[in-house]
Scaffold this active site. Structure first.
Site, PDB file in Angstrom:
ATOM      1  CG  PHE A  56      20.100  -0.998  -2.301  1.00 20.82           C
ATOM      2  CD1 PHE A  56      18.967  -0.523  -1.659  1.00 20.82           C
ATOM      3  CD2 PHE A  56      19.952  -1.965  -3.271  1.00 20.82           C
ATOM      4  CE1 PHE A  56      17.713  -1.006  -1.975  1.00 20.82           C
ATOM      5  CE2 PHE A  56      18.701  -2.466  -3.599  1.00 20.82           C
ATOM      6  CZ  PHE A  56      17.577  -1.985  -2.949  1.00 20.82           C
ATOM      7  CD  GLU A 106      12.256 -13.151  -5.818  1.00 21.26           C
ATOM      8  OE1 GLU A 106      11.869 -12.891  -4.676  1.00 21.26           O
ATOM      9  OE2 GLU A 106      13.077 -12.445  -6.412  1.00 21.26           O
TER      10      GLU A 106
END
Ligand code: FAD
Length: 498
Positions: free
Chosen positions: A32, A193
């Site tokens: 990122f 998750e």
């Protein structure tokens, strides 16, 4: 001058020839921070060289979907070269940065034993963080982390492979409980998750595919030493998430510290000192991060302290003490308790790029870096998520829709967005998983490579050691063999006893 080529010296280490007389910016990392920092310099009067150890950018928040067969690796890891193809002032180089010399302003990188030195005028270090096993690195052999495409594909192989081995074992009349037990260590967003998706796989996706085992009997266990799940989301959202995970069939074990891991299982230790062994072949490590080791190099040269996670203390403008031309951004920095999230890296990298451009244009320095918190979210299962945006706490379908929109927005590239939506439709509306392919190499190559002294570099010839004469002899031999094959066929000599 040749564009982006190395000078021809006889030493194995070579230096990059700058492409122009312009200001040279080197960016370390294509995550990122690296990608957004490079893009932010698009219109600046500089040459940017991005050096990263992978050829792709990586959207880490969706790694668990690659591991559980929802998305393909290409959808979350587009080639950096393609992403930056139109940005003419940027070039991309593959390489693991092994040294940064702040005094001589050079970065040394390596790939398969080939070394390159790249000089810079400004440097943005965005090398991120890896998995931390809290001093127990030997756990990694049996409990892979989730930080890279390799990790996600290995985990995919291990998860689907465990069901295969269980089917085989059950068909042979064996007890396969240890194969049908999946343990996820770490109840942060990634662990939640991952556990939710393995439970959906076992209880929904795979139920019709096997004959000897009942996949819905699989145990999925989420373990954490902390007293609640998702601590950064607060007690209320943590309790909601725990309940939803339990509804899905996940066993949540809190206050349980993992004290040993081996091939067949792991041991957890409770606060009262008691221990419990869980027999589980598949373990996923989603606990703890350790900043890139490049932080140590920078700390040694500047005296900037490192915190327990190896993150380096930077100035309020993200530079290193005494080196205003060096910026460090993202997961590597310790500043104002900033979290290790994508937005910290993106905003930090854009700030650094703006400062570099501003300096070249004689602008005054910006105000200290200020992070704008856009919120956090985690998906629990299909149609269920939690989101924390400012003071707003959302749960359930609404939070899930928000998760969907945000992730779609940040996936890089139109074609990736399109195919991701298709795969989500298949997995969320239907029960399928489009990306279940896995191979033996996927599961075992990491450990095998680690056993070689220099990893993959041991498997290729070294620069300068290439034996052209041997290569010519090998080719002649192959050609001779091929001609012999042709002769045998043409003369119908196969199967004829000599
Ligand atoms: C599984 C998972 C789920 C996540 N979920 C979320 C989420 O939902 N929301 C959120 O905001 N954040 C999430 N994060 C955190 C987020 O991904 C990171 O905060 C962010 O990626 C940090 O960006 P970065 O640029 O600092 O590092 P990274 O994006 O990790 O990039 C580091 C780059 O440096 C390269 N590199 C490393 N060392 C070297 C070296 N020595 N030489 C050359 N290159 C090197 C790497 O290959 C990589 O390209 C998640 C992270 C993980 C692992």
């Amino acid at each position: 001058m040749t564009e982006g080529t190395a000078t021809d010296t006889s030493t194995p280490e070579r230096a990059l020839v700058p492409r122009s007389d312009r200001h040279q910016v080197v960016v370390i990392g294509s995550g990122f921070g690296g990608l957004f920092g490079t893009k932010a310099l698009k219109n600046a009067d500089v040459d940017v060289t991005m050096i990263a150890r992978t050829t792709h950018h990586l959207f880490q928040p969706l790694l668990y979907q690659v591991a559980t067969g929802i998305l393909s690796e290409g959808e979350i890891a587009p080639p950096t070269r393609e992403v930056l193809a139109r940005q003419k002032n940027a070039q991309v180089l593959l390489g693991e940065v092994t040294a940064i010399d702040l005094a001589s302003r050079t970065v040394t990188s390596q790939v398969l034993g080939r070394e390159l030195t790249t000089p810079y005028d400004s440097l943005i270090v965005a090398a991120g963080a890896g998995q931390s096993y809290f001093g127990n690195d030997h756990f990694a052999e049996f409990a892979p982390g989730m930080k890279s495409i390799d990790d996600a594909l290995e985990l995919r192989g291990r998860i689907f492979g465990a069901f295969e081995m269980a089917e085989l074992g059950a068909a042979r009349g064996e007890n396969v409980d240890h194969l049908l037990t999946f343990v996820v260590v770490g109840a942060g967003p990634t662990g939640v998750e991952m556990a939710g998706q393995i439970a959906e796989l076992a209880h929904r996706t795979l139920t019709r595919d096997f004959r000897a085992i009942k996949t819905h009997q699989a145990r999925v266990i989420l373990v954490d030493a902390a007293p609640q799940v998702l601590p950064p989301f607060g007690a209320k959202l943590g309790a909601w998430t725990k309940k939803k995970l339990e509804d899905l069939g996940v066993e949540v074990m809190l206050g349980a510290l993992v004290s040993a891991v081996d091939e067949r299982g792991l041991v957890v230790k409770y606060k009262d000192g008691s221990e419990e062994r869980i027999a589980a072949v598949t373990k996923v490590w989603a606990a703890g991060v350790q900043a890139s080791a490049l932080g140590r190099t920078l700390s040694d040269q500047t005296g900037a302290p490192l915190d327990r996670s190896g993150r380096i203390a930077v100035n309020p403008d993200l530079t290193l003490p005494g080196y205003p031309e060096v910026f460090v951004v993202g997961d590597m920095i310790a500043l104002d308790n900033l979290p290790g999230v994508a937005q910290v890296a993106i905003q930090g990298a854009k700030y650094a790029a703006k400062e570099i451009d501003g300096r070249l244009n004689g602008k005054a320095p910006q105000r200290p870096f200020k992070y704008f918190d856009k919120g956090s979210m985690a998906i629990v299962s299909r149609f269920r998520a939690v989101a924390l945006v400012g003071k707003l706490r959302l749960t359930g379908f609404l939070a899930w829709l928000m998760w969907l929109a945000v992730h779609l927005f940040y996936i890089t590239g139109f074609k990736n967005r399109l195919t991701a939506v298709l795969h989500w439709l298949i997995s969320f509306l239907g029960r399928g998983r489009s990306e279940r392919t896995s191979t033996e190499q996927q599961i075992f190559a990491r450990v095998a490579l680690q056993r070689l002294g220099r990893g993959a570099a041991d498997l290729v010839s070294q620069p300068g050691e290439y034996d052209a004469e041997a290569e010519r002899r090998r080719r002649e031999e192959l050609e001779r063999q091929a001609l012999e094959e042709v002769r045998l066929t043409d003369e119908q000599a196969r199967g004829v006893r000599v």
